[in-house]
Design a protein around this motif. Structure first.
Motif, PDB file in Angstrom:
ATOM      1  N   ARG A   1      88.565  39.964  84.192  1.00 40.82           N
ATOM      2  CA  ARG A   1      89.991  40.043  84.544  1.00 40.82           C
ATOM      3  C   ARG A   1      90.192  40.535  85.979  1.00 40.82           C
ATOM      4  O   ARG A   1      91.167  40.171  86.636  1.00 40.82           O
TER       5      ARG A   1
ATOM      6  N   ASP B   1      95.630  29.525  82.759  1.00 41.26           N
ATOM      7  CA  ASP B   1      95.007  29.456  81.433  1.00 41.26           C
ATOM      8  C   ASP B   1      95.172  28.072  80.796  1.00 41.26           C
ATOM      9  O   ASP B   1      94.464  27.726  79.851  1.00 41.26           O
TER      10      ASP B   1
ATOM     11  N   LEU C   1      89.165  31.068  82.701  1.00 40.40           N
ATOM     12  CA  LEU C   1      89.294  31.806  81.445  1.00 40.40           C
ATOM     13  C   LEU C   1      90.166  33.036  81.674  1.00 40.40           C
ATOM     14  O   LEU C   1      89.865  33.861  82.541  1.00 40.40           O
TER      15      LEU C   1
ATOM     16  N   ARG D   1      92.395  34.636  78.692  1.00 44.55           N
ATOM     17  CA  ARG D   1      92.659  35.363  77.448  1.00 44.55           C
ATOM     18  C   ARG D   1      93.964  36.158  77.567  1.00 44.55           C
ATOM     19  O   ARG D   1      94.184  36.893  78.496  1.00 44.55           O
TER      20      ARG D   1
ATOM     21  N   TYR E   1      93.188  43.665  78.023  1.00 44.08           N
ATOM     22  CA  TYR E   1      91.896  43.436  78.656  1.00 44.08           C
ATOM     23  C   TYR E   1      91.871  43.970  80.091  1.00 44.08           C
ATOM     24  O   TYR E   1      92.812  43.762  80.862  1.00 44.08           O
TER      25      TYR E   1
ATOM     26  N   ILE F   1      85.707  39.280  80.044  1.00 47.88           N
ATOM     27  CA  ILE F   1      86.306  38.534  78.932  1.00 47.88           C
ATOM     28  C   ILE F   1      85.406  37.343  78.626  1.00 47.88           C
ATOM     29  O   ILE F   1      84.712  36.841  79.512  1.00 47.88           O
TER      30      ILE F   1
ATOM     31  N   GLU G   1      84.667  33.799  75.631  1.00 44.02           N
ATOM     32  CA  GLU G   1      85.057  32.981  74.482  1.00 44.02           C
ATOM     33  C   GLU G   1      83.883  32.123  74.044  1.00 44.02           C
ATOM     34  O   GLU G   1      82.971  31.851  74.834  1.00 44.02           O
TER      35      GLU G   1
ATOM     36  N   SER H   1      88.929  27.549  71.162  1.00 38.53           N
ATOM     37  CA  SER H   1      87.791  28.450  71.023  1.00 38.53           C
ATOM     38  C   SER H   1      87.592  28.843  69.562  1.00 38.53           C
ATOM     39  O   SER H   1      88.523  28.786  68.753  1.00 38.53           O
TER      40      SER H   1
ATOM     41  N   GLY I   1      86.154  35.081  70.549  1.00 37.85           N
ATOM     42  CA  GLY I   1      86.374  35.612  71.894  1.00 37.85           C
ATOM     43  C   GLY I   1      86.510  37.122  71.883  1.00 37.85           C
ATOM     44  O   GLY I   1      86.493  37.761  70.829  1.00 37.85           O
TER      45      GLY I   1
END
Length: 427
Positions: A185, A210, A293, A295, A300, A304, A306, A315, A318
């Motif tokens: 992140r 995303d 990616l 999430r 978070y 991260i 998945e 997915s 994750g």
């Protein structure tokens, strides 16, 4: 009024054959995680509504099943709403959990003095989301989570990935060519700054990013332009997103182009995980860096990941690092990271495919008892069954039907290879 036979929308009845597979699957997963030192715990299905609506659960907070107050509390709340003293939120103080991470954080904050440090937790239980039901997606569904609390190093991430992939391989999921995608992140946060976009818009920008696997690069750029971001910023972002490789060196290079100290640190974190996990002898773990990616969970803070399948649209598992969640309860942050298997989605895939090797191959026997057997004869039969069951035999005991041939055919379909008949006298 007649009772309603169908389950509530989004919930379902599970028939014996599927339940047998589910149980076998859970037993393999549970056994695997125990081998990695995870300790099984349980938390309540119902949580305080304040916890569930703490802006940590992303879109899941819009899907909470709320529990109304009862008795005098409910009556008082209704009166307060009528008089304008309070809003509708006064009607409930509890809700059904939408995942296992927030309950675990509350559990750890309440019981940490009695738990080992670091704490390796295993949870298997149902969660609830008022989502739109579809294949592989239900409103009540099982989650299988492992979490490590109290370890701020990426050894925790490595253990989670190794344990999870080990469990998937043991249930035969390797034939679907699944792989892990990983990001951090902190890279995403620095990416927004690198592109010259407002930091306060980070969440909105990441929501668009995303969607990359659904709407493609052109779709992402178009949405960002429609949101008012300049062509130069979008091009800067696109140039970076279109030029990277998914291995460890590609991760370092991607972070190096962003250039900030935070990005370099996060890039090294991901690269180290990829290098270590992918080179464990005796294992073949596909793991790739993916800067798109995101999430959606608000909690978070770092790594991260998945689980992806090329043949499946979404997915099948994750997780990630959530180092600030426990601190919401205690005032003191505790490093934490978890990985969740998408149990229902995996079950959907397995039920559509072969499931050999999962279910016990122990022979099952069916014993048919003639009606009106004397008590003494029943005692003899029950004693023999008790002895064989103690040795591990699986024995179903039922009364003999009038249509014995049809009864035997049904028992054979259910997997009973041996069928014995018992009469008033030995035959």
């Amino acid at each position: 009024m007649a009772f309603i036979k169908k389950p509530v929308t989004g919930m379902r009845d599970i028939l014996p054959r599927e339940m047998e597979i589910r149980t076998a699957l859970m037993n393999i997963i549970r056994d695997t995680y125990h081998r990695y030192g995870f300790t099984e715990i349980e938390t309540p299905h119902v949580e305080h509504i304040e916890n569930l609506q703490s802006k940590q659960g992303g879109d899941n907070e819009k899907l909470i099943f709320k529990v109304l107050k009862r008795g005098d509390k409910l009556t008082g709340a209704v009166e307060d709403i009528k008089e304008g003293k309070k809003g509708d939120e006064a009607l409930c103080e509890e809700g059904l959990r939408y995942d296992l991470t927030l309950p675990l954080s509350r559990y750890f904050s309440a019981n940490s003095a009695q738990l080992p440090q670091p704490f390796k937790a295993l949870q298997m239980g149902n969660v609830f989301r008022a989502d739109r039901p579809q294949k592989g997606r239900f409103r009540q569904f099982m989650q299988c989570d492992i979490d490590i609390l109290g370890d701020g190093t990426n050894l925790a991430e490595k253990e989670l990935i190794l344990a999870t992939t080990d469990a998937l391989d043991r249930i035969g999921f390797g034939k679907y060519n699944y792989y892990i995608v990983i990001n951090d992140r902190r890279i995403l946060m620095e990416l927004v700054k690198y592109a010259g976009m407002p930091e306060e818009d980070t969440d909105k920008i990441l929501v668009v990013l995303d969607k990359s696997d659904k709407i493609g690069a052109e779709g992402v750029d178009k949405e960002l332009a429609e949101m008012g971001y300049g062509e130069e910023s979008i091009k800067k972002l696109r140039d970076l997103m279109d030029n990277f490789t998914q291995d460890a060196e590609g991760t370092r290079a991607f972070a190096g182009k962003i250039g900030s100290e935070t990005a370099l640190m996060a890039g090294e974190n991901v690269a180290d995980i990829i290098e270590t996990v992918s080179n464990v002898p005796g294992r073949s773990i596909g793991i790739k860096f993916d800067p798109t990616l995101v999430r959606g969970m608000g909690y978070y803070t770092g790594t991260i990941f998945e689980i992806k399948l090329a043949s499946f649209g979404s997915s099948v598992g994750g997780g990630g690092r959530y180092d600030r969640m426990v601190g919401k309860f205690t005032g003191q942050d505790t490093p934490a990271v978890g990985f969740s298997i998408g149990f229902e989605r995996i079950m959907t895939i397995l039920m559509d495919d072969e499931t050999e090797g999962l279910v016990s191959t122990e022979k099952k026997e069916a014993w048919l008892l003639e009606k009106n057997l004397p008590a003494a004869r029943q005692t003899e039969i029950l004693a023999e069954a008790a002895r064989l069951r103690a040795e591990g035999h699986r024995i179903l005991m039922v009364w003999m039907a009038k249509n014995k041939k049809f009864q035997k055919e049904n028992l054979s379909v259910q997997g009973y290879e041996t069928i014995r008949e018992f009469y008033k006298e030995e035959r």
